[in-house]
Scaffold this motif. Structure first.
Motif, PDB file in Angstrom:
ATOM      1  N   THR A  50       0.821  -1.213   0.000  1.00 41.70           N
ATOM      2  CA  THR A  50       0.000   0.000   0.000  1.00 41.70           C
ATOM      3  C   THR A  50       0.853   1.260   0.000  1.00 41.70           C
ATOM      4  O   THR A  50       0.355   2.341   0.305  1.00 41.70           O
ATOM      5  CB  THR A  50      -0.925   0.002   1.228  1.00 41.70           C
TER       6      THR A  50
ATOM      7  N   ARG B 151       5.349  -0.675  -4.654  1.00 46.05           N
ATOM      8  CA  ARG B 151       4.280  -1.679  -4.712  1.00 46.05           C
ATOM      9  C   ARG B 151       4.625  -2.778  -5.714  1.00 46.05           C
ATOM     10  O   ARG B 151       4.380  -3.959  -5.469  1.00 46.05           O
ATOM     11  CB  ARG B 151       2.952  -1.019  -5.087  1.00 46.05           C
TER      12      ARG B 151
ATOM     13  N   ILE C  12      -5.864  -4.743  -2.723  1.00 43.75           N
ATOM     14  CA  ILE C  12      -6.457  -4.669  -4.063  1.00 43.75           C
ATOM     15  C   ILE C  12      -7.447  -3.517  -4.155  1.00 43.75           C
ATOM     16  O   ILE C  12      -7.473  -2.769  -5.144  1.00 43.75           O
ATOM     17  CB  ILE C  12      -7.132  -6.010  -4.418  1.00 43.75           C
TER      18      ILE C  12
ATOM     19  N   THR D  90      -7.623  -0.681  -2.739  1.00 45.59           N
ATOM     20  CA  THR D  90      -7.064   0.673  -2.738  1.00 45.59           C
ATOM     21  C   THR D  90      -6.110   0.924  -3.899  1.00 45.59           C
ATOM     22  O   THR D  90      -5.564   2.022  -3.999  1.00 45.59           O
ATOM     23  CB  THR D  90      -6.325   0.925  -1.414  1.00 45.59           C
ATOM     24  N   GLU D  91      -5.901  -0.067  -4.741  1.00 39.82           N
ATOM     25  CA  GLU D  91      -4.948   0.089  -5.844  1.00 39.82           C
ATOM     26  C   GLU D  91      -5.560   0.937  -6.957  1.00 39.82           C
ATOM     27  O   GLU D  91      -6.652   0.654  -7.455  1.00 39.82           O
ATOM     28  CB  GLU D  91      -4.535  -1.277  -6.389  1.00 39.82           C
ATOM     29  N   THR D  92      -4.842   1.980  -7.358  1.00 40.42           N
ATOM     30  CA  THR D  92      -5.326   2.890  -8.401  1.00 40.42           C
ATOM     31  C   THR D  92      -4.684   2.636  -9.754  1.00 40.42           C
ATOM     32  O   THR D  92      -5.226   3.054 -10.775  1.00 40.42           O
ATOM     33  CB  THR D  92      -5.058   4.347  -7.980  1.00 40.42           C
ATOM     34  N   ASP D  93      -3.541   1.979  -9.775  1.00 40.15           N
ATOM     35  CA  ASP D  93      -2.855   1.700 -11.033  1.00 40.15           C
ATOM     36  C   ASP D  93      -3.462   0.449 -11.670  1.00 40.15           C
ATOM     37  O   ASP D  93      -3.450  -0.622 -11.057  1.00 40.15           O
ATOM     38  CB  ASP D  93      -1.359   1.491 -10.774  1.00 40.15           C
ATOM     39  N   PRO D  94      -4.004   0.538 -12.901  1.00 37.68           N
ATOM     40  CA  PRO D  94      -4.659  -0.633 -13.512  1.00 37.68           C
ATOM     41  C   PRO D  94      -3.718  -1.821 -13.681  1.00 37.68           C
ATOM     42  O   PRO D  94      -4.116  -2.973 -13.453  1.00 37.68           O
ATOM     43  CB  PRO D  94      -5.148  -0.104 -14.868  1.00 37.68           C
TER      44      PRO D  94
ATOM     45  N   ARG E 297      -3.030  -3.312 -10.293  1.00 37.39           N
ATOM     46  CA  ARG E 297      -4.241  -3.958  -9.782  1.00 37.39           C
ATOM     47  C   ARG E 297      -4.426  -5.332 -10.430  1.00 37.39           C
ATOM     48  O   ARG E 297      -4.767  -6.311  -9.752  1.00 37.39           O
ATOM     49  CB  ARG E 297      -5.462  -3.076 -10.047  1.00 37.39           C
TER      50      ARG E 297
ATOM     51  N   LYS F  60      -1.990  -7.661  -8.849  1.00 34.91           N
ATOM     52  CA  LYS F  60      -2.417  -8.035  -7.498  1.00 34.91           C
ATOM     53  C   LYS F  60      -3.542  -9.067  -7.547  1.00 34.91           C
ATOM     54  O   LYS F  60      -3.545 -10.037  -6.774  1.00 34.91           O
ATOM     55  CB  LYS F  60      -2.874  -6.795  -6.731  1.00 34.91           C
ATOM     56  N   GLU F  61      -4.489  -8.857  -8.444  1.00 36.15           N
ATOM     57  CA  GLU F  61      -5.607  -9.797  -8.537  1.00 36.15           C
ATOM     58  C   GLU F  61      -5.127 -11.173  -8.990  1.00 36.15           C
ATOM     59  O   GLU F  61      -5.585 -12.200  -8.474  1.00 36.15           O
ATOM     60  CB  GLU F  61      -6.656  -9.248  -9.501  1.00 36.15           C
TER      61      GLU F  61
END
Length: 669
Positions: free
Chosen positions: A151, A158, A181, A183-187, A190, A193-194
């Motif tokens: 985060t 990150r 996940i 709070t992630e703003t970068d596509p 994200r 992470k997923e």
């Protein structure tokens, strides 16, 4: 005077005695005010409780101390771990308290309160012990920092945390990843992470339904990370049990002793290792044991002359065993009885059958898709190899088709082009510019060499194929020796530009190097250039006229000698350009051309002598054929070459004029 001095000293002593009870507590209070909060802060308490582990840290013992800090939930936990990892955490020897420290101008250190970040004053380096974790401990600290870094405001931090999880995942990372996940703003991050969350769900989630859903989401995914996550779920170990397998085990398959999957010897070895049967000894060891106990011509009372069968030797050994003279062993009957009394099976490491079933189904889908993509990858390799053969053979197709000259020195023109590129790079250090200069220069050099060879040798040997072959072979040997004399026998580097480094990765299975792509594009450009010359220029018209009927062309005012000279020079020049391209990935030596002369002739003959489309088809067929044989027989390039030549011999028996037959002199019309 002396009396006044004595009186003054007495007054000072009285003042100190009476002021002490008042000033002492004040001084003590001021001395401890700066440290009381730190001494009793939760983070300091945790460090104090693990002081011995931290001071004597090693990778095997430091885990509890790191976990205590990382899982404390305190706001200072991350900074303590980061400073510890960076070797900026200090221990004050006088009271055993932990501090951060920064270098001061006086050659000492300024101590920083680990709880508040306040400056607590200076200290000499002799008063402090710097904590210096080794690389193993620092790696463990780095792993503990990952949940904090997920985060972090910095995307690079990150991303690094995701890389760390991918390298060394732990069960504790799953919840931290799930929480990060949302709070992630970068596509891009994200999506990573997923994906990583699903991979960790497969390995560590407690709910089988969640694991199965994650497994099914990866069906057909070609990622290596997916297969790395699924393979442990279907990994098996071999086990044995008396009667029947335990009911709580996830059994993959049952095995029969004596089958191909489980030889009897291996099955009995499992029994011995599990303590369920006595060990066996080999026949040779049994004979040695019997020989060691021969007394007066007998072994355990049995005559040596009677020990001429396995049964007799077994009885003698059993007698020695009863006397305690040899280690116990199992007889054949005991071995068979033990095998019959036990069940053998493979069991999954994963205890849940529904999870292993989902993993096997996903792996089957992935294997099918991997097979399709491997076929695509093999086709790309074959296509790139075909483009190399086409570049190497296009010049030979011109000279052989138009002039009927068997030029055994064609490979040396390829070698000359490669060395031209090397020389240019010694003068022009910019690799991109040097290649752009080398391509036309190699054409010019080899064009001139081809014209000289045609004027001095080839023109006197037309319609004499054997003499032409011998003469060009001699020129080939001479050019190789000349290259050795000039450049030596060591391979010379022809370096590709930086933008050609690496490969184009379509997925984890399919990739092709940028150099191969560049050669493929270059082959297409030369195909287009050749077609333009042959169909849109006067030179091409004259070449086609001489090819089809040289006498009629001469009667129309075309000079066949001039066309032969230019045609031979054109073919040689194209070979030089091919040499620059080939030299970008192959070693540049005096024998470079010999590696391609055979394939060039096969390409021309199979495709159809003198026909550019035939050469293209021949190169494609040979490229795909060679890669296909190498795939069927990996690691044996010589066998692949042999099978390919045999196939081409059979093909020529069926189509002696090649795939595309040529009309004119080269076809024998």
């Amino acid at each position: 005077m002396r009396l006044y001095s004595v009186l003054f000293a007495c007054l000072v002593l009285v003042a100190v005695v009476f002021a002490g009870p008042v000033a002492g507590p004040a001084l003590a209070q001021s001395a401890t005010a700066g440290s009381s909060s730190d001494q009793t802060s939760p983070i300091q308490i945790i460090l104090q409780e693990n002081r011995w582990l931290i001071e004597k840290s090693s990778r095997r013992t430091i885990g509890p101390a790191i976990a205590a800090v990382a899982t404390s939930g305190l706001p200072q936990a991350r900074s303590v771990l980061e400073r510890w990892q960076d070797r900026a955490l200090y221990l004050r020897k006088s009271d055993g308290r932990f501090f951060f420290a920064e270098a001061s101008g006086a050659g000492g250190e300024r101590l920083i309160d680990i709880a508040t970040g306040a400056d607590t004053g200076p200290a000499t380096r002799q008063e402090l012990e710097q904590l210096r974790p080794n690389s193993g401990v620092r790696a463990l600290i780095g792993a503990a920092l990952v949940p904090f870094q997920l985060t972090d405001p910095d995307p690079a931090v990150r991303s690094g945390a995701l890389d760390a999880i991918a390298r060394d995942a732990a069960p504790g990372h799953l919840e931290a990843l799930r929480g990060a996940i949302a709070t992630e703003t970068d596509p891009g991050l994200r999506a990573r992470k997923e994906r990583l969350e699903r991979l960790l769900t497969i390995a560590y989630a407690p709910d089988p339904a969640d694991r199965i859903a994650a497994i099914e989401s990866f069906a057909g995914d070609l990622g290596v990370d997916v297969r790395a996550a699924l393979n442990p779920l279907v990994a098996t170990t071999r086990a044995v049990a008396p009667g029947a397998p335990p009911g709580d085990e996830n059994i993959a398959r049952r095995l029969s002793p004596g089958s191909d999957a489980l030889p009897a010897a291996e099955a009995y070895r499992l029994l011995v290792e599990a303590g369920l049967a006595r060990p066996r000894i080999s026949a040779a060891d049994k004979r040695n044991a019997l020989a060691a106990h021969i007394e007066n011509g007998t072994v355990a009372g049995l005559p040596v002359a009677g020990l001429d069968s396995d049964e007799a030797r077994d009885r003698a050994y059993a007698a020695l065993e009863d006397q305690g003279l040899v280690p116990p062993t199992a007889t054949e009957a005991e071995v068979q009885a033990a095998l019959d009394a036990h069940v053998f099976y493979d069991r999954y490491a994963e205890p849940d059958p529904s999870v292993t079933a989902a993993a096997e189904a996903a792996l089957d889908a992935i294997a099918f898709k991997v097979g399709l993509n491997q076929a695509v990858n093999l086709s790309l390799d074959a296509l790139s190899l075909a483009s190399i053969y086409f570049l190497a053979a296009i010049g030979l197709a011109i000279t052989f088709g138009v002039m009927g000259v068997i030029n055994m020195a064609h490979g040396e023109f390829i070698m000359m082009g490669a060395y031209t590129g090397y020389v240019v790079q010694q003068i022009v250090p910019d690799y991109t510019l040097s290649i752009l200069i080398a391509l036309p220069l190699a054409f010019a050099v080899t064009f001139a060499a081809g014209v000289a060879m045609e004027r001095l040798v080839i023109r006197w040997l037309y319609n004499r194929p054997l003499e032409t072959l011998l003469a060009t072979f001699g020129i080939s040997v001479a050019l190789q020796q000349l290259a050795r004399n000039i450049f030596g026998t060591q391979a010379r580097p022809l370096t590709s530009p930086a933008w050609l480094d690496g490969a184009l990765h379509l997925n984890d299975v399919v990739s092709i190097s940028y150099i191969r792509i560049a050669i493929f594009v270059l082959a297409l450009l030369f195909l287009a250039l050749f077609l333009f010359i042959m169909r849109r220029t006067r030179l091409g018209l004259e070449i086609r006229a001489v090819t089809q009927n040289p006498r009629m062309a001469a009667s129309m005012g075309i000079d066949p000698d001039r066309i032969n000279m230019l045609t031979f020079g054109l073919g040689s020049g194209i070979a030089g350009v091919a040499g620059v391209a080939i030299g970008l990935y192959a070693k540049v030596t005096s024998e470079l051309g010999q590696d391609y002369i055979v394939q060039s002739f096969m390409t021309v003959v199979v495709g159809g002598v003198g026909n550019i489309w035939g050469t293209l088809m021949g190169a494609t067929m040979i490229g795909f054929l060679q890669k296909g044989i190498e795939w069927l027989n990996p690691g044996n390039t010589l066998a692949a070459q042999t099978y390919m030549i045999l196939f081409i011999i059979l093909f020529i028996q069926i189509r002696p004029r090649g795939i595309v037959a040529l009309r004119g002199r080269a076809a024998g019309d």
